[in-house]
Design a protein around this motif. Structure first.
Motif, PDB file in Angstrom:
ATOM      1  N   LEU A  83       0.828  -1.199   0.000  1.00 50.03           N
ATOM      2  CA  LEU A  83       0.000   0.000   0.000  1.00 50.03           C
ATOM      3  C   LEU A  83       0.862   1.249   0.000  1.00 50.03           C
ATOM      4  O   LEU A  83       1.858   1.311   0.703  1.00 50.03           O
ATOM      5  CB  LEU A  83      -0.869   0.027   1.261  1.00 50.03           C
ATOM      6  CG  LEU A  83      -1.921  -1.054   1.434  1.00 50.03           C
ATOM      7  CD1 LEU A  83      -2.434  -1.043   2.870  1.00 50.03           C
ATOM      8  CD2 LEU A  83      -3.076  -0.808   0.474  1.00 50.03           C
TER       9      LEU A  83
ATOM     10  N   SER B  68       1.340   5.159   1.177  1.00 55.71           N
ATOM     11  CA  SER B  68       0.827   5.796   2.382  1.00 55.71           C
ATOM     12  C   SER B  68       0.943   7.306   2.269  1.00 55.71           C
ATOM     13  O   SER B  68       1.748   7.823   1.513  1.00 55.71           O
ATOM     14  CB  SER B  68       1.567   5.284   3.615  1.00 55.71           C
ATOM     15  OG  SER B  68       2.785   5.954   3.753  1.00 55.71           O
ATOM     16  N   PHE B  69       0.064   7.988   3.000  1.00 51.18           N
ATOM     17  CA  PHE B  69       0.113   9.446   3.061  1.00 51.18           C
ATOM     18  C   PHE B  69       0.827   9.804   4.351  1.00 51.18           C
ATOM     19  O   PHE B  69       0.198  10.072   5.366  1.00 51.18           O
ATOM     20  CB  PHE B  69      -1.294  10.033   3.015  1.00 51.18           C
ATOM     21  CG  PHE B  69      -1.932   9.912   1.676  1.00 51.18           C
ATOM     22  CD1 PHE B  69      -1.525  10.722   0.630  1.00 51.18           C
ATOM     23  CD2 PHE B  69      -2.926   8.974   1.449  1.00 51.18           C
ATOM     24  CE1 PHE B  69      -2.106  10.607  -0.619  1.00 51.18           C
ATOM     25  CE2 PHE B  69      -3.514   8.865   0.207  1.00 51.18           C
ATOM     26  CZ  PHE B  69      -3.104   9.677  -0.837  1.00 51.18           C
TER      27      PHE B  69
ATOM     28  N   ALA C 247       0.038  12.621   7.437  1.00 44.37           N
ATOM     29  CA  ALA C 247      -1.335  13.113   7.533  1.00 44.37           C
ATOM     30  C   ALA C 247      -1.817  12.956   8.962  1.00 44.37           C
ATOM     31  O   ALA C 247      -2.476  13.834   9.511  1.00 44.37           O
ATOM     32  CB  ALA C 247      -2.246  12.365   6.569  1.00 44.37           C
ATOM     33  N   GLY C 248      -1.443  11.819   9.551  1.00 42.19           N
ATOM     34  CA  GLY C 248      -1.666  11.617  10.985  1.00 42.19           C
ATOM     35  C   GLY C 248      -3.093  11.794  11.431  1.00 42.19           C
ATOM     36  O   GLY C 248      -3.356  12.365  12.484  1.00 42.19           O
ATOM     37  N   THR C 249      -4.045  11.349  10.645  1.00 46.92           N
ATOM     38  CA  THR C 249      -5.427  11.591  11.020  1.00 46.92           C
ATOM     39  C   THR C 249      -6.003  10.489  11.900  1.00 46.92           C
ATOM     40  O   THR C 249      -7.146  10.547  12.280  1.00 46.92           O
ATOM     41  CB  THR C 249      -6.302  11.729   9.768  1.00 46.92           C
ATOM     42  OG1 THR C 249      -6.075  10.598   8.960  1.00 46.92           O
ATOM     43  CG2 THR C 249      -5.971  12.990   9.031  1.00 46.92           C
ATOM     44  N   VAL C 250      -5.202   9.508  12.212  1.00 45.20           N
ATOM     45  CA  VAL C 250      -5.706   8.453  13.089  1.00 45.20           C
ATOM     46  C   VAL C 250      -5.584   8.915  14.536  1.00 45.20           C
ATOM     47  O   VAL C 250      -4.516   9.306  14.992  1.00 45.20           O
ATOM     48  CB  VAL C 250      -4.890   7.156  12.891  1.00 45.20           C
ATOM     49  CG1 VAL C 250      -5.353   6.098  13.879  1.00 45.20           C
ATOM     50  CG2 VAL C 250      -5.037   6.668  11.471  1.00 45.20           C
ATOM     51  N   ILE C 251      -6.680   8.932  15.218  1.00 47.91           N
ATOM     52  CA  ILE C 251      -6.668   9.370  16.608  1.00 47.91           C
ATOM     53  C   ILE C 251      -6.805   8.124  17.470  1.00 47.91           C
ATOM     54  O   ILE C 251      -7.874   7.525  17.551  1.00 47.91           O
ATOM     55  CB  ILE C 251      -7.826  10.347  16.887  1.00 47.91           C
ATOM     56  CG1 ILE C 251      -7.768  11.535  15.918  1.00 47.91           C
ATOM     57  CG2 ILE C 251      -7.786  10.826  18.327  1.00 47.91           C
ATOM     58  CD1 ILE C 251      -6.572  12.426  16.033  1.00 47.91           C
TER      59      ILE C 251
ATOM     60  N   GLU D 202      -9.554   7.875  20.252  1.00 52.46           N
ATOM     61  CA  GLU D 202     -10.919   7.778  19.732  1.00 52.46           C
ATOM     62  C   GLU D 202     -11.173   6.373  19.201  1.00 52.46           C
ATOM     63  O   GLU D 202     -12.231   5.801  19.394  1.00 52.46           O
ATOM     64  CB  GLU D 202     -11.138   8.794  18.607  1.00 52.46           C
ATOM     65  CG  GLU D 202     -11.084  10.240  19.066  1.00 52.46           C
ATOM     66  CD  GLU D 202     -12.277  10.606  19.940  1.00 52.46           C
ATOM     67  OE1 GLU D 202     -13.291   9.900  19.884  1.00 52.46           O
ATOM     68  OE2 GLU D 202     -12.157  11.596  20.695  1.00 52.46           O
ATOM     69  N   ALA D 203     -10.162   5.825  18.548  1.00 53.26           N
ATOM     70  CA  ALA D 203     -10.323   4.486  17.997  1.00 53.26           C
ATOM     71  C   ALA D 203     -10.549   3.460  19.096  1.00 53.26           C
ATOM     72  O   ALA D 203     -11.083   2.385  18.859  1.00 53.26           O
ATOM     73  CB  ALA D 203      -9.091   4.114  17.172  1.00 53.26           C
TER      74      ALA D 203
ATOM     75  N   HIS E 273     -12.677   3.460  21.248  1.00 54.32           N
ATOM     76  CA  HIS E 273     -14.107   3.209  21.479  1.00 54.32           C
ATOM     77  C   HIS E 273     -14.587   1.963  20.762  1.00 54.32           C
ATOM     78  O   HIS E 273     -15.632   1.434  21.050  1.00 54.32           O
ATOM     79  CB  HIS E 273     -14.949   4.392  20.990  1.00 54.32           C
ATOM     80  CG  HIS E 273     -14.753   5.622  21.823  1.00 54.32           C
ATOM     81  ND1 HIS E 273     -14.955   5.629  23.163  1.00 54.32           N
ATOM     82  CD2 HIS E 273     -14.359   6.868  21.486  1.00 54.32           C
ATOM     83  CE1 HIS E 273     -14.688   6.843  23.645  1.00 54.32           C
ATOM     84  NE2 HIS E 273     -14.317   7.604  22.634  1.00 54.32           N
ATOM     85  N   VAL E 274     -13.799   1.566  19.788  1.00 55.87           N
ATOM     86  CA  VAL E 274     -14.224   0.415  18.984  1.00 55.87           C
ATOM     87  C   VAL E 274     -14.127  -0.841  19.816  1.00 55.87           C
ATOM     88  O   VAL E 274     -13.138  -1.078  20.496  1.00 55.87           O
ATOM     89  CB  VAL E 274     -13.321   0.282  17.741  1.00 55.87           C
ATOM     90  CG1 VAL E 274     -13.747  -0.924  16.923  1.00 55.87           C
ATOM     91  CG2 VAL E 274     -13.377   1.543  16.926  1.00 55.87           C
TER      92      VAL E 274
END
Lengths: 462, 378, 121
Positions: free
Chosen positions: C103, C105-106, C109-113, C116-117, C119-120
């Motif tokens: 894959l 990758s960007f 970008a660091g948009t994974v929090i 918050e994740a 909660h899954v």
């Protein structure tokens, strides 16, 4: 982002596209030809405009014939946009393309799609290994870059292109370890009655046989009636190491680091499917053909198709079809009368009939084997998403009637190649598993972009 | 004999969720499904299990949606247990981006109004650009802010469709593909249902045929005035994990694919795409996350939402022809849990004759008053 | 010549076929020579590159299959742009080509929090 207009936009600069452009320009149309490559010729005459004499000589007279066509095209007055990737053609005649990282739209009164052919998928075990190429790929390396294999190669499958490549390799001094031919005596028995009495057919047959003789004279080992083909790798290495097969009741294993596969070409139907044109299943050529009238006009008004994209007929037939499509388009625009059109068309039709006369024989003789089209469960069918034949059969058992539900269930055809490498296989696999015809199963719903475009490039379009 | 306890007309997300819910309670179900080329909203959707913003002006819909989102983990678990397919439910909370201060203010008013109507049982946050960027560092300067709720999530809609089909099989549901229903006739003790190839009989029938329900409904005394509404979506290449949270314009699937969308268009039965709309979606995607500029697109699609005049679902039992039901909505993913666990038992008769709590407002009869005009701007 | 070189040019390295200049490009940092105008895929093959990428699904090695833009197996990173079809891009002086590993990758970008994740379930 410009919004240029023209009478006739032609997608593809192979024999059909060049011929259509010459014919339309001669009748006074403003013509724009869009093509992905940096020079005219398509795949059959790839790089013809700047091939050195030595290479043209090596590739043979059929390739050399492309030069005069390319010269006539260059002098025709048609505008040729090179390096232009067309990513969408709309039923309204808008041709959206990408060039040098920018998006443009060309608005045409008529569009002639000359997207040509691509090689039929050859799904056998190991066909995704590095070092396994299509014969067409090997020929493109030769035509465009003088690049040839170093170690002895194995050619496997059937069809004119395979033998032509072998002949070209012999002339170039490329060692061939074996030609593994899937054609059997039974194929000859079935095909010969279709040769007919036409002189052209016999001439063609003679030409083919002389290629074969040249290969045999050069000492290339032949295996005929080959079955159970499987490419194998070697533990700890990336690439292909050998081809296994059975022939003459014996198991064979031939080592090679370069395996070239071919069992015919099929129409490139990405544009015609994306336009929702009607297609019919051709059981002789085992492929889809867009439904078109005698001028290549689709049931999508204003859109024509010419060349191998209509059904495989070869370069000479494609050129005549290109001219016929140009006549049909010009007539549709009211630029020539019905009488003028039909008068100009008559000799083209006669020539086209002659060029196509050999097809029933070739289609029967080189009909690809079922096992090489509808593989066993563990063989990868969708190269992009690595979906195996067994997965598709499992989806059919779950109730998938056609390729679109199978796509939804298993991502088959959802990768970057957009089903080009798996579409025909999936149609035939599902038909086989359901016990119905491919026509009943249908095909993927093809969606734009037909060519890769980035989000930023699309954002720049209006 | 082509008989069963219940016939479900439609094999999309709505039909299979109903069939699954009924079959797991022991009902003998047959699903009559159209062919491979059917307009199939289930194969073209964004995969959101989405709560925020829904039910503005119709509080029961907000409650109904929240209930389904809350029940979704049980659905995902049950499907996994029955089929081994993980439908990739993730409910990490979702963001709705706004691209101007005005838009952001309007959004806040809308969220507040829904929250007030729910007596405050509606936790949401409004984030300005800086606080949004602290949570999603990749957002672009053009994003003025966002609303956020913890209730939002997403799943893989294609895995969900496959899992529902497999789970139905697991529970003995019979599927008849290529069965477009042409006519339904009420008979003593049930219904006679005709397709081109066969005639089927059952004491109960539920219309879950999406846009096809419109014509079938009057044949059994129901009213389902649904219209197609096109959404266009761009699908990018697979990329490494980039965005865990669903947003209304951009999301990343569990497989790495980036989806961007969507548009609302009334274009009739045309599920094609247009370069103009696609480039608008692309611009909004790049404004949302500028880094995506170089993302390669693999395909674009248009799909037809099944829209009622007010945009809310229809759940109705026929009074004229007892045993006939209609179920239609345009949120087949979000509402799948409710359909399997609440609506299916009601339709199958295994929950007594009581109408499930919370659906009294969703009768199709609400559209019979010709003086009223409807908007579905949610 | 190293034994893993599987393709060669029919013309000697100092004589470009169309009298075009040779250009230098880089593959994973290694300098390669190729005639101007030839495709990146042809240039890599002629310089002994036999694996171009690994797939995002299983990590399997891949190399060009069709050479005409249809198979997407020749994907590489070119001048920082991932997933380019090397059979459709012409070589250019100084071009930086890299293996496409799975894959893209960007980065950053660091948009994974992470919290918050959590909660899954």
């Amino acid at each position: 982002m410009s919004n240029e207009r023209c009478d006739i936009a032609i997608v593809g600069a192979g024999p059909a596209g060049m011929s259509a452009a010459i014919a339309a320009a001669r009748l006074g149309a403003s013509v724009v030809v869009l093509d992905e490559q940096r020079g005219a010729g398509g795949q059959i005459y790839r790089a013809i405009t700047d091939a050195p004499a030595r290479r043209v000589d090596l590739l043979g007279p059929d390739y050399a014939a492309g030069r005069s066509l390319a010269e006539a095209f260059a002098a025709s007055g048609a505008r040729h946009l090179t390096n232009a990737a067309v990513w969408q053609v709309t039923p309204e005649g808008a041709v959206h393309y990408l060039r040098d990282g920018a998006t443009f739209t060309l608005q045409a009164e008529r569009v002639v799609l000359c997207a040509g052919a691509m090689e039929r998928p050859f799904p056998i075990p190991g066909w995704t290994l590095p070092g396994v190429f299509t014969a067409g790929a090997a020929q493109i390396l030769l035509k465009s870059a003088d690049v040839v294999p170093v170690e002895p190669v194995v050619l496997a499958g059937c069809g004119p292109l395979l033998y032509l490549l072998g002949w070209q390799y012999v002339r170039a001094g490329v060692p061939i370890r074996a030609l593994v031919d899937t054609t059997s005596m039974e194929d000859y028995r079935r095909a010969l009655p279709r040769l007919g009495g036409a002189l052209a057919g016999w001439r063609y047959l003679k030409k083919g046989l002389s290629l074969m003789r040249a290969l045999k004279r050069a000492g290339v080992p032949f295996h005929t009636g080959a079955e159970n083909l499987a490419a194998e790798g070697r533990e700890g290495q990336d690439g292909v190491a050998a081809l296994r097969f059975t022939a003459g009741g014996k198991a064979h294993c031939i080592e090679t680091s370069t395996l070239l596969l071919h069992h015919g070409v099929v129409p490139n139907t990405q544009f015609t499917w994306s336009l929702r044109a009607r297609h019919t299943w051709d059981d002789a050529q085992l492929c889809w053909r867009p439904k078109a009238d005698a001028w290549g006009a689709l049931d999508v008004p204003g859109i024509h198709v010419a060349g191998d994209g209509l059904g495989i007929g070869g370069a000479l037939a494609a050129a005549r079809q290109g001219e016929l499509a140009a006549l049909g388009a010009m007539h549709g625009l009211g630029r020539i009368t019905t009488g003028e059109r039909d008068k100009l068309a008559a000799p083209l039709r006669a020539a086209l009939r002659e060029h196509l006369r050999i097809r029933p024989f070739l289609d029967a003789l080189y009909r690809p084997k079922k096992a090489n089209r509808i593989p066993a469960d563990d063989v990868i069918v969708c190269r992009c998403e690595e979906v195996a034949a067994g997965d598709i059969r499992h989806f059919v058992a779950l109730g998938c009637d056609g390729p679109n539900q199978a796509k939804a269930f298993g991502r088959c055809g959802m990768g970057p190649c957009q089903g080009r490498q798996c579409g025909l296989t999936v149609t035939e696999l599902i038909a086989d598993a359901r016990g119905v015809t491919p026509a009943e199963v249908g095909y993927y719903r093809i969606r734009p972009p037909i060519k890769p475009i980035s989000l930023g490039e699309l954002a720049g379009a209006e | 004999m082509n008989t069963s306890d219940l016939i479900v007309v439609g094999g999309g997300l709505v039909g299979t969720a109903l069939a699954y819910g009924a079959a797991r309670n022991g009902t003998r179900v047959t699903v009559l499904d159209e062919g491979d080329d059917a307009f199939r909203a289930s194969r073209g959707n964004f995969g959101l299990v989405w709560v925020q913003g829904k039910g503005f002006g119709m509080t029961p819909y907000a409650r109904w949606t929240m209930q389904s989102a809350a029940q979704w983990p049980q659905l995902a678990e049950a499907l996994n247990a029955d089929t081994g397919i993980d439908v990739q439910l993730r409910q990490p909370g979702g963001f709705h981006f706004c691209f101007s201060d005005d838009e952001l203010q309007a959004r806040e008013a809308r969220m507040r109004s829904i929250g007030d109507a729910l007596d405050g049982d509606y936790a949401f946050e409004m984030l300005d650009h800086a606080s949004l960027k602290a949570r999603l560092p990749g957002v672009g300067p053009a994003v003025a802010g966002a609303s956020y709720t913890r209730m939002d999530g997403h799943a893989n809609p294609l895995k969900l469709l496959r899992a529902l089909h497999a789970a139905c099989r697991h529970h003995g549901v019979r599927f008849a593909q290529g069965s477009r229903v042409t006519r339904i006739t009420p008979r003593a003790g049930g219904f006679e249902i005709e397709t081109r190839a066969a005639t089927w009989h059952a004491p109960r029938v539920v219309l879950a045929a999406g846009l096809g329900s419109r014509e079938l409904a009057p044949q059994v005394g129901l009213h389902a005035p649904v219209q197609p509404n096109r959404g266009q979506v761009l699908v990018g290449e697979r990329v490494a994990r980039f965005l865990d949270h669903p947003t209304t314009y951009v999301r990343q699937t569990d497989e790495g694919t980036i989806q961007l969308g969507d548009s609302l268009e009334d274009v009739g039965l045309d599920d094609g795409t247009t370069a103009e709309v696609l480039s608008t979606i692309a611009r909004r995607g790049v404004r949302s996350f500028p880094v995506l500029e170089s993302l390669r697109l693999v395909r674009a699609w248009g799909a037809l939402r099944v829209m009622t005049p007010d945009g809310f679902p229809i759940y109705q039992a026929s009074t004229q022809c007892p045993g006939a039901f209609v179920v239609t909505c345009h949120s087949g993913v979000t509402l799948a849990a409710n359909h399997a666990f609440s609506i299916a038992p009601w339709i199958a008769g295994s929950a007594g004759n009581g109408v499930p709590a919370g659906i009294q407002s969703f009768s199709g009869d609400r559209f019979l008053n010709g003086n009223e005009t409807f908007h579905h701007a949610h | 010549m190293p034994t893993d070189v599987r393709f060669r040019s029919l013309v000697p390295a100092d004589a470009s076929p169309r009298g075009e200049p040779m250009v230098t490009l880089f593959f994973d940092g290694r300098a390669l020579q190729a005639p101007a105008g030839c495709s990146v895929a042809a240039a890599l093959l002629a310089n002994g590159v036999s694996t171009f990428r690994t797939t995002p699904v299983s990590g399997a090695p891949r190399a060009p299959y069709c050479m005409m833009g249809a198979c997407f197996d020749c994907l590489v990173e070119i001048d920082g742009q991932p997933n380019r079809q090397s059979c459709l891009v012409a070589v250019a002086e100084g071009m930086q080509v890299k293996t496409q590993a799975g894959l893209r990758s960007f980065d950053g970008a660091g948009t994974v929090i992470a919290e918050e994740a959590a909660h899954v379930e």
